[in-house]
Structures are given as C-alpha cells and as structure tokens.
Design an enzyme around this catalytic site. Structure first.
Site, short mmCIF file in Angstrom:
data_model
loop_
_atom_site.label_atom_id
_atom_site.label_comp_id
_atom_site.label_asym_id
_atom_site.label_seq_id
_atom_site.Cartn_x
_atom_site.Cartn_y
_atom_site.Cartn_z
N GLU A 1 -2.15 -3.48 75.86
CA GLU A 1 -1.82 -4.91 75.92
C GLU A 1 -2.39 -5.45 77.23
O GLU A 1 -1.76 -5.41 78.27
CB GLU A 1 -0.32 -5.10 75.79
CG GLU A 1 0.17 -4.55 74.45
CD GLU A 1 1.68 -4.48 74.32
OE1 GLU A 1 2.13 -3.92 73.31
OE2 GLU A 1 2.39 -4.95 75.22
N HIS B 1 3.21 -8.56 78.20
CA HIS B 1 2.80 -7.78 77.02
C HIS B 1 1.90 -8.60 76.12
O HIS B 1 1.63 -9.77 76.39
CB HIS B 1 4.04 -7.37 76.21
CG HIS B 1 4.94 -6.41 76.89
ND1 HIS B 1 5.11 -5.11 76.48
CD2 HIS B 1 5.74 -6.56 77.97
CE1 HIS B 1 5.97 -4.50 77.26
NE2 HIS B 1 6.38 -5.36 78.19
N GLU C 1 5.34 -12.06 75.95
CA GLU C 1 4.31 -11.66 74.99
C GLU C 1 3.30 -12.79 74.98
O GLU C 1 3.64 -13.93 74.68
CB GLU C 1 4.92 -11.50 73.60
CG GLU C 1 6.04 -10.47 73.52
CD GLU C 1 5.51 -9.05 73.43
OE1 GLU C 1 4.28 -8.86 73.26
OE2 GLU C 1 6.32 -8.11 73.53
#
Ligand SMILES: *[C@@H]1O[C@H](CO)[C@@H](O)[C@H](O)[C@H]1NC(C)=O
Ligand SMILES: *[C@@H]1O[C@H](CO)[C@@H](O)[C@H](O)[C@H]1NC(C)=O
Ligand SMILES: *[C@@H]1O[C@H](CO)[C@@H](O)[C@H](O)[C@H]1NC(C)=O
Ligand SMILES: *[C@@H]1O[C@H](CO)[C@@H](O)[C@H](O)[C@H]1NC(C)=O
Ligand SMILES: [Zn+2]
Length: 438
Positions: A83, A187, A278
C-alpha cells in the site's frame, strides 16, 4: 520526469513524483535533513527483518528532543508494503513543510508549536523488490517473515501468542518511550478514514456492530476532519458497489474486525489517538497518478496535524513545583481501563472537543484533585488549553506494560453481556472480496 537541472537545487525541487525504494528514500531524507537542519532530525527507530533502517524524520522548532508543552504528533505509512501511496504522500508533506517554514505563516506556526514525526515506511523489505505498480497482486503486504504487521500488536481484547516482529517491536518501543498525542497510519485499497476500535467484545460492541471507545466523539471528529478536508473522501463513494462509507468515515470494527492492529495499540497502551487512513482504491497505482493523490490529500494531512492542539494540556506538580510522574489524569465520564499517566515531565495531553469537563487527577496513594474546566477549540491558536495542577503529595508509580494475559483489559462480564454480534456489513464485504485493506 523532472528537469535534471532541478536535481541540483534540492531546496526548490522537492521529491519527484515517483516511488522511493530504500536507496532513494534514504537519499531524500538525508538531503532534507541537510538542507533544513535547524527544524529537522533524522533518526532510526530500529531495523526490519532484513536489516533496513526504519527512518523517522522529525520536524519542529526543537526537532531533536521533547519540549514541555509542545505536543508530539506522528504519521506512519507503508505498514502494509503493497500500500504504497501513503509513503509518497508523506515525502511530499515533508517537502511542503520544510519549504513553507518561514514563508507560510500557518505552516510556520504549526512547526513552531508541534513536533511532527514521519515514518514513511514501516515495512520496507517486501516493497523493495516490487518495482512495477499493480493494484492488488503482490505479497508485499507482509513483512519478510510473512507476517501482517497490522495484526501483530498486542490486542486488548484477544490474547494472541503471535511472535512480535522486529518492525512491530520497534514501533511499540517508539510509542512507549515517546509521548505521542495524535497519529494516523496510511493505507490503500479503499478511500475512508477508519477509527478505533478495530477489535472488540461485548463490553465495547454496540447492537449495530460498532466497537466504540470512550472517546468516540473525538474519534468521529478526527476522522471527519480528514475526510472533510480531502478532495473526495467525504462523499463516501467507495471503490466498490458493495459498500459505502457515510461521510467518508467508519468505525474499524464495524467495517470488519481486526485483531492486533496498530491503532488500538496506540490508543490503549500509548495514550495516543490514532486513526487509519485508506487513501487509494488501487494499492500500488502508476507513478503518474501520484500528483493527483498529493493534491487530494495535502489539505487534509495538514488539518489533521492541527488537531493535536485540541483539548487541554498541562503538568501535574508537587508543592515545590516538581513534576509528578505516574499521576492519572482523566475526564469524568471517560474512565479508561488504561488511563493517561504522566511521565517524568509530569505532562498530560487530553484530546477533547470544546465543552465543560471535570478533570480528575489522581496520584496513587496520595489523593486526588477534581477541577471543572471550560475547554475551547485551541486548534486555530495552535495550543490546547493550558492547565497545570499543583499536588501537595508525591508518589511514584509503575506503568503497566502490554503483555499476555494482562492485555485482556476489556474482560467481558458474562453475567450481563449479550452475545457478541459481528458486523454483518463487514463479514459480507470480506466474503465478497477476499482482500484485506487495513
Ligand atoms: C517561529 O519560531 C521562530 C524561531 O524561534 C521565530 O523566529 C518565529 O518568529 C516564529 N514564528 C511564528 C509564526 O511563531
Ligand atoms: C498460547 O500459548 C499457551 C501456552 O503455550 C496456550 O495454552 C494457549 O492456548 C495459546 N493461545 C492461543 C490463542 O493460541
Ligand atoms: C496527602 O496524603 C495524605 C496521606 O498520605 C492524605 O491524607 C491527604 O488527603 C493527601 N492530600 C491530598 C490533597 O491529596
Ligand atoms: C487564542 O489566543 C488568544 C490570544 O492569546 C486568546 O485571547 C483566545 O482566547 C484564544 N482562543 C482560544 C479559543 O483559546
Ligand atoms: Zn493496509
């Protein structure tokens, strides 16, 4: 490609928008430190399985050491080595911060009032071998021993016998020896700001499948701060049809339960509020997409750091003005299983939304003090409310250490608890995709 002439002018050029594997990452960090030595400090918190340094760049007016009253903040990227966007965003953030100092008044105040630690890669080994971007194919998620580092921390709900990996241990030591107040880990694989708890049991899990902390109000606000300042995250459009995230945020457990995650460890054991960001649907997108990721996240990354100045901060002192370590500092109604404890400097930092609170300060075996405080929003002033307490009695106390079986902090009361209800939402999502994000 960057104009080769600009490479000679690192003060102006900044990092290129490409991926930085170990060598170019180290070169970049060393150059930044050389060119901005007065506000940066480069240090390693330990080594990966294959012996790569886990470099941290600290930025601040006093970058080499903690100063009383200046809160410590951190960003961590690349805990899952596949990631990759987060690491590159943090390098651009570093460049933006150092080049804006003494030019942009807001960034100057931010750096003067905060010590910002940036760990661009917590898991450098597997990413090293992956030169070719690909959205979800390589095994770089794990460390070189094949362990998912975001499942490798002691969990407060479930005792695990997992062997703590060198990268995990380095970060645990960093957290425990530091005095971090606020943090985020970066992430990819989805676009959402996810807040604790990631794990849970019947004590913390609500009927609709959220595992809430006692600081849920603050965590929702922190996650919203990121999503609202991001170009698109707040819209809650997700990467797939199967799930969307209202306001671009989610409770970690509600999305899907995670045991041994880093954010719960920070909150429970480190007295540090951490959320999980994220930032890209594609975990390892082509390098030419990096400029737009930076544009989308730049404001959110800065606004999130400012939130370290929420709430109240101060020192617990004895009658001679000497700091008391081991004092427990709590707000009534938020009685943590592992409460805030002062260290040698006697300092405390409590992240609180504006409001009226009763501060309860206890020195074990010596008594307690109760004070009512009106807490304003200190973020625009770059300072939480300052409030010192004088204590007539002193007593040292030892801090609990995270280890099995003491980690089962949130032990379930079986006489009153309902059966644990896992999030249907989360389970559905996992079974549909067989892919992991956090
Ligand atoms: C930041 O700190 C520097 C160094 O002490 C000082 O010269 C400058 O005036 C400060 N700037 C702001 C905006 O606080
Ligand atoms: C951990 O190890 C102990 C002793 O070796 C064992 O009794 C226990 O079942 C293990 N727990 C888990 C969750 O594997
Ligand atoms: C100080 O400690 C003594 C006993 O050790 C206790 O009686 C007294 O209440 C304490 N005072 C405060 C203000 O905590
Ligand atoms: C911000 O600082 C100014 C000047 O010190 C002070 O008057 C004001 O009350 C502060 N605001 C907050 C919300 O703390
Ligand atoms: Zn991840």
């Amino acid at each position: 490609m960057m104009n080769p002439l600009l490479l000679l002018l690192p003060l102006v050029a900044g990092p290129d928008f490409g991926y930085h594997h170990t060598k170019s990452l180290e070169t970049f960090l060393k150059e930044v430190h050389q060119n901005h030595a007065s506000i940066t400090h480069l240090y390693s918190i330990g080594k990966s399985v294959q012996g790569r340094n886990l470099w941290v760049l600290a930025l601040g007016r006093f970058p080499t050491h903690h100063k009383i009253g200046i809160p410590e903040f951190k960003y961590v990227a690349n805990i899952n080595g596949d990631e990759t966007v987060g690491q590159e965003l943090l390098l651009h953030l570093i460049d933006f911060l150092v080049t804006s100092y003494q030019h942009d008044p807001v960034i100057t105040r931010l750096i003067n009032s905060t010590r910002i630690h940036i760990l661009p890669s917590m898991n450098p080994d597997e990413f090293e071998t992956e030169e070719v971007p690909s959205c979800r194919s390589f095994r770089g998620r794990f460390n070189h021993n094949g362990v998912d580092l975001n499942r490798n921390f002691p969990d407060a709900f479930v005792c695990s016998n997992a062997t703590i990996q060198p990268e995990t241990q380095a970060v645990m030591n960093w957290i425990n020896n530091g005095m971090f107040v606020l943090s985020a880990n970066l992430h990819g694989g989805a676009v959402v700001a996810s807040y604790p708890f990631d794990s849970g049991n019947s004590v913390t899990v609500t009927a609709n499948g959220f595992s809430n902390t006692l600081d849920n109000d603050v965590f929702v606000y922190l996650a919203r701060t990121y999503s609202d300042n991001h170009a698109t995250m707040y819209k809650g459009h997700s990467c797939s049809q199967e799930i969307n995230f209202p306001d671009g945020i989610t409770n970690g457990y509600h999305w899907y339960p995670v045991e041994g995650g880093m954010q719960d460890y920070n909150y429970i054991w480190g007295q540090c509020f951490e959320i999980t960001l994220e930032l890209s649907c594609c975990k390892y997108p082509p390098a030419n997409e990096l400029p737009s990721f930076w544009n989308d996240n730049k404001m959110a990354l800065i606004e999130y750091i400012k939130q370290v100045h929420l709430g109240v901060k101060g020192r617990v002192l004895d009658r001679n003005g000497k700091p008391i370590s081991g004092a427990i500092v709590e707000v009534k109604g938020k009685d943590h299983r592992f409460p805030y404890r002062t260290k040698e400097t006697g300092e405390y930092y409590l992240l609180l939304l504006p409001g009226v609170y009763e501060l309860n300060v206890k020195v074990p075996h010596s008594g307690s003090l109760l004070r009512t405080l009106r807490v304003p929003d200190g973020t625009e002033n770059f300072s939480a409310l300052k409030y010192d307490l004088r204590f007539p009695n002193v007593s040292a106390s030892t801090e609990p250490v995270a280890s099995c079986p003491e980690t089962a902090l949130y032990s379930e009361d079986y006489s009153t608890s309902a059966t644990l209800k896992p999030s249907i939402h989360g389970l559905l999502f996992i079974s549909t995709f067989y892919i992991t994000f956090r």
